[in-house]
Design a protein around this motif. Structure first.
Motif, PDB file in Angstrom:
ATOM      1  N   ALA A  98       0.986  -1.288  -0.029  1.00 10.42           N
ATOM      2  CA  ALA A  98       0.064  -0.007   0.149  1.00 10.42           C
ATOM      3  C   ALA A  98       0.902   1.184  -0.103  1.00 10.42           C
ATOM      4  N   GLY A  99       0.322   2.479  -0.452  1.00 10.83           N
ATOM      5  CA  GLY A  99       0.934   3.547  -0.523  1.00 10.83           C
ATOM      6  C   GLY A  99       0.179   4.481  -0.472  1.00 10.83           C
ATOM      7  N   ASP A 100       0.205   5.972   0.455  1.00 14.71           N
ATOM      8  CA  ASP A 100      -0.408   7.125   0.315  1.00 14.71           C
ATOM      9  C   ASP A 100       0.462   8.022  -0.322  1.00 14.71           C
ATOM     10  N   HIS A 101      -0.356   8.257  -1.430  1.00 12.34           N
ATOM     11  CA  HIS A 101       0.476   9.249  -2.528  1.00 12.34           C
ATOM     12  C   HIS A 101       0.203  10.579  -2.829  1.00 12.34           C
ATOM     13  N   GLU A 105      -4.891   7.237  -2.244  1.00 18.04           N
ATOM     14  CA  GLU A 105      -4.584   6.163  -1.446  1.00 18.04           C
ATOM     15  C   GLU A 105      -4.634   4.668  -2.268  1.00 18.04           C
ATOM     16  N   ALA A 106      -3.491   3.820  -2.456  1.00 20.29           N
ATOM     17  CA  ALA A 106      -3.514   2.836  -3.163  1.00 20.29           C
ATOM     18  C   ALA A 106      -2.823   1.605  -2.612  1.00 20.29           C
ATOM     19  N   ASP A 122      -9.047   8.470  -5.621  1.00 18.55           N
ATOM     20  CA  ASP A 122      -8.449   9.820  -5.736  1.00 18.55           C
ATOM     21  C   ASP A 122      -9.070  10.305  -4.508  1.00 18.55           C
ATOM     22  N   ARG A 123      -8.096  11.356  -3.805  1.00 17.59           N
ATOM     23  CA  ARG A 123      -8.573  12.297  -3.138  1.00 17.59           C
ATOM     24  C   ARG A 123      -9.157  13.592  -3.748  1.00 17.59           C
ATOM     25  N   PRO A 124      -9.865  14.271  -3.285  1.00 15.28           N
ATOM     26  CA  PRO A 124     -10.622  15.662  -4.316  1.00 15.28           C
ATOM     27  C   PRO A 124      -9.361  16.504  -4.744  1.00 15.28           C
ATOM     28  N   LYS A 125      -9.770  16.698  -6.145  1.00 15.17           N
ATOM     29  CA  LYS A 125      -8.668  17.158  -6.831  1.00 15.17           C
ATOM     30  C   LYS A 125      -8.272  18.726  -6.572  1.00 15.17           C
ATOM     31  N   ASN A 141       2.875   5.507   4.545  1.00  9.64           N
ATOM     32  CA  ASN A 141       1.943   4.423   4.869  1.00  9.64           C
ATOM     33  C   ASN A 141       0.519   4.951   4.803  1.00  9.64           C
ATOM     34  N   VAL A 142      -0.292   3.980   4.446  1.00  9.92           N
ATOM     35  CA  VAL A 142      -1.717   4.346   4.246  1.00  9.92           C
ATOM     36  C   VAL A 142      -2.205   4.062   5.733  1.00  9.92           C
ATOM     37  N   ASP A 143      -2.951   5.016   6.327  1.00 12.44           N
ATOM     38  CA  ASP A 143      -3.660   4.988   7.286  1.00 12.44           C
ATOM     39  C   ASP A 143      -4.814   3.554   7.374  1.00 12.44           C
ATOM     40  N   VAL A 144      -4.385   2.367   7.399  1.00 10.69           N
ATOM     41  CA  VAL A 144      -5.453   1.512   6.895  1.00 10.69           C
ATOM     42  C   VAL A 144      -6.724   1.441   7.982  1.00 10.69           C
TER      43      VAL A 144
END
Length: 273
Positions: A98-101, A105-106, A122-125, A141-144
């Motif tokens: 996982a990755g918070d980009h 969040e992916a 996608d987070r809001p543009k 890190n993603v906050d799972v």
């Protein structure tokens, strides 16, 4: 950044492990499966939609990793639907990264033949940060637990509005990626990982495509009889279609369809809207 219609609509993959691949796409992910031929199956996100993926079996597994597809990315319409799917995969103990980009969040996984898949929202543009055409994308890190707190309910399949968000390739030279996505497809470079990965898009999206050299400069491209991506298809507007016919070496399949050889051993099918 050009304002064009550019929608990734379909992928064709050559597969080897027929039983495991069907179980993964049909039973684990919950895609809608149809048998096209004896060794070809198609998959749609919902019962009312056209397939986005065909798998043709009979491919050979190479002895070493090949260039070509790095991963294709399934874009879910919100954090809730992504969380519901990730909760299902966790319960099934399917291996993932996982990755918070920042922009998204992916989660990352491989199908049984080793094709990479990204599942993301996608987070809001309006919250994306840009500086001189370059978008801020990190990897944290993603906050799972925070994501899973947003899950809708039990996973019953992909919701309407799910799409192919982007396709990421791996090859042996960043110049090839820049030449194809920049000079040929006229995309903007939206993000750079110095010396090893470039990201490209239309319409101020964070990326429709990426290209990396993470397998090394000597990596060989997928051969015709091997597993992996065979072709990818995009839907474009008439003006962009006409522009491509003037600028790009292609085969005209009919008045609204172009066939272009990409530099990764695949065919790009361009369809006019």
């Amino acid at each position: 950044m050009a304002d064009v219609t550019y929608k990734i609509t379909h992928l064709t993959v050559q597969g080897a492990n027929k039983q495991a691949m069907r179980l993964f796409y049909r039973d684990i992910l919950g895609l809608i499966e149809h048998e096209v031929a004896e060794n070809e199956f198609s998959y749609a996100f919902t019962a009312g939609e056209a397939p986005f993926l065909n798998i043709v079996f009979g491919g050979k597994t190479p002895v070493e990793r090949r260039g070509g597809l790095y991963h294709f990315a399934i874009l879910l319409p919100g954090a809730g639907s992504l969380a519901t799917l990730i909760d299902r995969l966790i319960r099934l103990q399917y291996p993932m990264g996982a990755g918070d980009h920042d922009v998204s969040e992916a989660f990352y996984l491989n199908d049984p033949d080793g094709n990479g898949i990204e599942l993301y929202h996608d987070r809001p543009k309006e919250n994306w940060r840009w500086d001189n055409g370059i978008v801020t994308m990190g990897t944290a890190n993603v906050d799972v637990q925070a994501l899973l707190a947003q899950k809708n309910d039990v996973w019953t399949g992909f919701p309407v509005g799910t799409t192919i968000g982007h396709v990421h390739f791996v090859g042996d030279s960043l110049t090839k990626g820049d030449d194809f996505f920049g000079a040929v497809l006229n995309m903007d470079t939206t993000y750079v990982i110095t010396d090893n990965a470039h990201f490209y898009s239309h319409n101020h999206y964070h990326h429709h495509h990426a290209y990396n050299t993470w397998l090394g400069n000597g990596v060989k491209m997928r051969q015709e009889n091997e597993i992996g991506l065979v072709d990818w298809q995009v839907l474009v507007d008439e003006a962009y279609f006409n522009e491509l016919t003037q600028r790009v070496a292609h085969k005209l399949l009919d008045e609204s369809t172009l066939l272009i050889d990409d530099p990764f051993g695949n065919k790009l099918i361009v369809e006019k809207r």
